[in-house]
Design a protein around this motif. Structure first.
Motif, PDB file in Angstrom:
ATOM      1  N   GLY A 155      45.067  42.004  31.625  1.00  0.00           N
ATOM      2  CA  GLY A 155      43.985  42.945  31.451  1.00  0.00           C
ATOM      3  C   GLY A 155      42.576  43.006  32.029  1.00  0.00           C
ATOM      4  O   GLY A 155      42.242  43.568  33.113  1.00  0.00           O
ATOM      5  N   ARG A 156      42.990  41.187  32.868  1.00  0.00           N
ATOM      6  CA  ARG A 156      41.280  41.282  32.856  1.00  0.00           C
ATOM      7  C   ARG A 156      41.515  40.546  34.483  1.00  0.00           C
ATOM      8  O   ARG A 156      42.745  39.866  34.375  1.00  0.00           O
ATOM      9  CB  ARG A 156      40.983  39.668  32.229  1.00  0.00           C
ATOM     10  CG  ARG A 156      40.101  40.292  30.923  1.00  0.00           C
ATOM     11  CD  ARG A 156      39.889  39.072  29.801  1.00  0.00           C
ATOM     12  NE  ARG A 156      40.523  38.123  29.734  1.00  0.00           N
ATOM     13  CZ  ARG A 156      41.205  37.495  28.344  1.00  0.00           C
ATOM     14  NH1 ARG A 156      41.159  39.174  27.256  1.00  0.00           N
ATOM     15  NH2 ARG A 156      41.823  37.087  28.464  1.00  0.00           N
ATOM     16  N   PRO A 157      40.420  39.941  35.274  1.00  0.00           N
ATOM     17  CA  PRO A 157      40.444  39.882  36.424  1.00  0.00           C
ATOM     18  C   PRO A 157      41.071  38.385  36.276  1.00  0.00           C
ATOM     19  O   PRO A 157      40.719  37.380  34.812  1.00  0.00           O
ATOM     20  CB  PRO A 157      39.841  39.580  36.714  1.00  0.00           C
ATOM     21  CG  PRO A 157      38.353  40.909  36.263  1.00  0.00           C
ATOM     22  CD  PRO A 157      38.918  40.959  35.147  1.00  0.00           C
ATOM     23  N   LEU A 158      41.734  37.793  37.158  1.00  0.00           N
ATOM     24  CA  LEU A 158      42.510  36.284  37.637  1.00  0.00           C
ATOM     25  C   LEU A 158      41.167  35.454  38.338  1.00  0.00           C
ATOM     26  O   LEU A 158      40.339  35.859  38.913  1.00  0.00           O
ATOM     27  CB  LEU A 158      43.225  36.352  38.793  1.00  0.00           C
ATOM     28  CG  LEU A 158      45.195  36.642  38.055  1.00  0.00           C
ATOM     29  CD1 LEU A 158      45.774  36.314  38.976  1.00  0.00           C
ATOM     30  CD2 LEU A 158      45.828  35.684  36.818  1.00  0.00           C
ATOM     31  N   PRO A 159      41.318  34.687  37.105  1.00  0.00           N
ATOM     32  CA  PRO A 159      40.691  33.465  37.372  1.00  0.00           C
ATOM     33  C   PRO A 159      40.646  32.595  38.564  1.00  0.00           C
ATOM     34  O   PRO A 159      41.793  32.535  38.810  1.00  0.00           O
ATOM     35  CB  PRO A 159      40.093  32.238  36.434  1.00  0.00           C
ATOM     36  CG  PRO A 159      40.580  32.994  34.869  1.00  0.00           C
ATOM     37  CD  PRO A 159      41.755  33.940  35.885  1.00  0.00           C
TER      38      PRO A 159
END
Length: 278
Positions: A155-159
């Protein structure tokens, strides 16, 4: 030559890859988090017409609620669009579960192949026979924490440094950030459904021919230890006594058997399907 097709007259867009040919139609269904590219190295030979697709919420296909009947309707749309008639269904992991559900909906199906798509590794304690209960329960708590963390991370942006680990069709850009597909919402929607947790009971409702392929090794890149050994014992226990039209084959591979042993998997599929799809 393979060519990609987008179906636009369905409730969501569906993207498929038709590998062509005039042979027996075979619909290929990838696992959770995969894409249609999972099947690119699988060569079924000239006697078959393989068609792979990105399941809803995966790859380049559209988003939609994960409801098993709705996903089966997606498959119906692919079969109708390409006029596949009565295809065989081959599914890996989540795709294998869908193959079982398709067979229940379509008893006239010539055959399904389920590649390690029987139950989630995160399961009821009784499905890990022969393991010390205290050690089992501790391992299950750790496994749940691992899956919780994986789901939250989706659910978080991909590094930036992790983006190359995901194929281009499994990444999407929103508001200037790159995210992986499927997202956390879909993963959570699938994770606790009865079908994903355990499709084995529904196998006994399948009346068409079915081949079940189960791995003998821990998932690649993991240390499954005693929990996964007990998990495999539980699977073997619960597959015992199936009707004769459902065959079980053990394969020296891990969960990613399609990637690990594509030639062996292709041979298993074609040799098993050949007499059922003359």
């Amino acid at each position: 030559m393979p060519h990609d097709v987008t179906i636009t007259d369905h409730v969501i867009p569906l993207v498929l890859r038709d590998h062509g040919g005039n042979g027996r139609p075979v619909l290929l269904l990838h696992g959770l988090g995969g894409t249609l590219e999972a099947w690119d190295t699988l060569d079924l030979g000239p006697g078959y017409r393989p068609v792979a697709l990105d399941l809803r919420g995966h790859g380049l296909s559209g988003d939609g609620p994960w409801e098993w009947d709705s996903v089966l309707d997606d498959l119906e749309a692919v079969v109708k669009h390409l006029d596949l008639g009565n295809p065989a269904i081959v599914g890996h992991s989540l795709g294998g579960m869908l193959a079982v559900l398709w067979a229940r909906r379509h008893p006239e199906c010539p055959g399904i192949v389920n590649l390690d798509g029987l139950r989630s590794a995160e399961n009821d304690p009784g499905n890990y026979p022969g393991m010390d209960p205290a050690a089992r329960d501790e391992a299950l708590v750790q496994l749940k924490a691992t899956f919780d963390a994986q789901s939250a991370s989706m659910g978080r942006p991909l590094p930036v440094e992790l983006q190359p680990m995901f194929p281009a069709r499994a990444r999407v850009e929103r508001d200037g950030e790159v995210y992986a597909r499927p997202g956390a919402d879909l993963l959570e929607a699938v994770r606790y459904t009865p079908e994903f947790r355990d499709i084995v009971p529904l196998l006994r409702e399948v009346t068409c021919p079915a081949l079940i392929v189960i791995p003998t090794q821990d998932p690649s890149g993991t240390q499954g230890g005693e929990l996964m050994a007990a998990f495999r014992r539980g699977v073997r226990r619960d597959l015992a006594g199936l009707p004769e039209h459902i065959q079980v084959k053990e394969l020296e591979a891990g969960h990613t058997m399609v990637t690990e042993r594509p030639e062996t998997i292709a041979a298993l599929i074609t040799e098993w399907l050949r007499p059922k799809m003359p």
